[in-house]
Design a protein around this motif. Structure first.
Motif, PDB file in Angstrom:
ATOM      1  N   UNK A  12       0.920  -1.144  -0.019  1.00 56.46           N
ATOM      2  CA  UNK A  12      -0.130  -0.196  -0.017  1.00 56.46           C
ATOM      3  C   UNK A  12      -0.058   1.237  -0.173  1.00 56.46           C
ATOM      4  N   UNK A  13       0.341   2.503  -0.441  1.00 62.41           N
ATOM      5  CA  UNK A  13       1.168   3.640  -0.568  1.00 62.41           C
ATOM      6  C   UNK A  13       0.177   4.692  -0.571  1.00 62.41           C
ATOM      7  N   UNK A  14       0.656   6.039  -0.187  1.00 62.14           N
ATOM      8  CA  UNK A  14      -0.357   6.905  -0.140  1.00 62.14           C
ATOM      9  C   UNK A  14      -1.435   7.078   0.693  1.00 62.14           C
ATOM     10  N   UNK A  15      -2.509   7.392   0.062  1.00 65.71           N
ATOM     11  CA  UNK A  15      -4.108   7.359   0.117  1.00 65.71           C
ATOM     12  C   UNK A  15      -4.927   5.712   0.411  1.00 65.71           C
ATOM     13  N   UNK A  18      -3.276   5.054   4.014  1.00 67.08           N
ATOM     14  CA  UNK A  18      -3.714   6.311   5.167  1.00 67.08           C
ATOM     15  C   UNK A  18      -4.504   5.018   5.722  1.00 67.08           C
ATOM     16  N   UNK A  19      -5.656   4.988   4.804  1.00 64.55           N
ATOM     17  CA  UNK A  19      -7.096   4.465   4.838  1.00 64.55           C
ATOM     18  C   UNK A  19      -7.378   3.317   5.517  1.00 64.55           C
ATOM     19  N   UNK A  20      -6.206   2.007   4.883  1.00 66.41           N
ATOM     20  CA  UNK A  20      -5.645   0.928   5.793  1.00 66.41           C
ATOM     21  C   UNK A  20      -5.587   2.021   7.566  1.00 66.41           C
ATOM     22  N   UNK A  21      -4.606   2.244   7.295  1.00 62.08           N
ATOM     23  CA  UNK A  21      -3.682   2.483   9.016  1.00 62.08           C
ATOM     24  C   UNK A  21      -5.150   2.936   9.681  1.00 62.08           C
ATOM     25  N   UNK A  22      -5.778   3.434   9.033  1.00 58.75           N
ATOM     26  CA  UNK A  22      -6.935   4.376  10.239  1.00 58.75           C
ATOM     27  C   UNK A  22      -8.155   3.139  10.404  1.00 58.75           C
ATOM     28  N   UNK A  53       4.860   3.443   8.599  1.00 60.81           N
ATOM     29  CA  UNK A  53       5.416   2.687   7.611  1.00 60.81           C
ATOM     30  C   UNK A  53       5.351   4.427   7.093  1.00 60.81           C
ATOM     31  N   UNK A  54       4.229   5.062   7.116  1.00 59.92           N
ATOM     32  CA  UNK A  54       3.620   6.071   6.966  1.00 59.92           C
ATOM     33  C   UNK A  54       4.738   8.049   6.998  1.00 59.92           C
ATOM     34  N   UNK A  55       5.153   8.857   6.202  1.00 62.54           N
ATOM     35  CA  UNK A  55       6.344   9.493   6.387  1.00 62.54           C
ATOM     36  C   UNK A  55       5.289  10.426   7.164  1.00 62.54           C
ATOM     37  N   UNK A  56       5.660  11.799   7.793  1.00 68.91           N
ATOM     38  CA  UNK A  56       5.024  13.049   8.763  1.00 68.91           C
ATOM     39  C   UNK A  56       4.268  13.661   8.068  1.00 68.91           C
ATOM     40  N   UNK A  57       3.899  14.189   6.708  1.00 70.10           N
ATOM     41  CA  UNK A  57       2.742  14.322   6.386  1.00 70.10           C
ATOM     42  C   UNK A  57       2.494  13.282   6.278  1.00 70.10           C
ATOM     43  N   UNK A  58       2.264  12.418   6.214  1.00 72.64           N
ATOM     44  CA  UNK A  58       0.964  11.523   5.843  1.00 72.64           C
ATOM     45  C   UNK A  58       0.031  11.343   7.654  1.00 72.64           C
ATOM     46  N   UNK A  59       0.773  10.925   8.322  1.00 66.92           N
ATOM     47  CA  UNK A  59       0.578  10.813   9.318  1.00 66.92           C
ATOM     48  C   UNK A  59      -0.464  11.680  10.190  1.00 66.92           C
ATOM     49  N   UNK A  60       0.108  13.015   9.538  1.00 62.57           N
ATOM     50  CA  UNK A  60      -1.174  14.615  10.322  1.00 62.57           C
ATOM     51  C   UNK A  60      -2.582  14.143   9.205  1.00 62.57           C
TER      52      UNK A  60
END
Length: 91
Positions: A12-15, A18-22, A53-60
């Motif tokens: 997974x990458x990008x959105x 993020x969606x899977x993490x949430x 695995x998320x970047x700082x911008x993605x974590x926000x």
């Protein structure tokens, strides 16, 4: 009939990441609310691996409520200073 192929082979990458993490954090929260600690621990570990695995911008982009829950549960209930599950057996 051959088994169906699934799209889980790609990382997974990008959105999607993020969606899977949430989703994993919400699932761990629901297990926690249901007092299912073993399932909560497993989902929390998977969610934490994805979150790391998320970047700082993605974590926000992960909602603050979910980030706070993950951090709070990780440190207070599942930290290194806690007794691991299955340690002591009753006689």
């Amino acid at each position: 009939m051959p088994p169906k192929k699934r799209g889980h082979d790609k990382p997974l990458s990008g959105a999607a990441l993020i969606k899977e993490t949430c989703r994993r954090i919400r699932l761990a929260r629901s297990f926690w609310d249901a007092h299912n600690n073993r399932a909560c621990r497993g989902e929390r570990e998977k969610a934490l691996a994805l979150y790391n695995a998320l970047s700082e911008v993605e974590r926000e982009k992960v909602p603050q409520v979910l980030r706070a829950w993950l951090r709070y549960r990780s440190e207070k209930y599942f930290g290194d200073d806690r007794t691991p599950p299955g340690g002591r057996k009753r006689s």
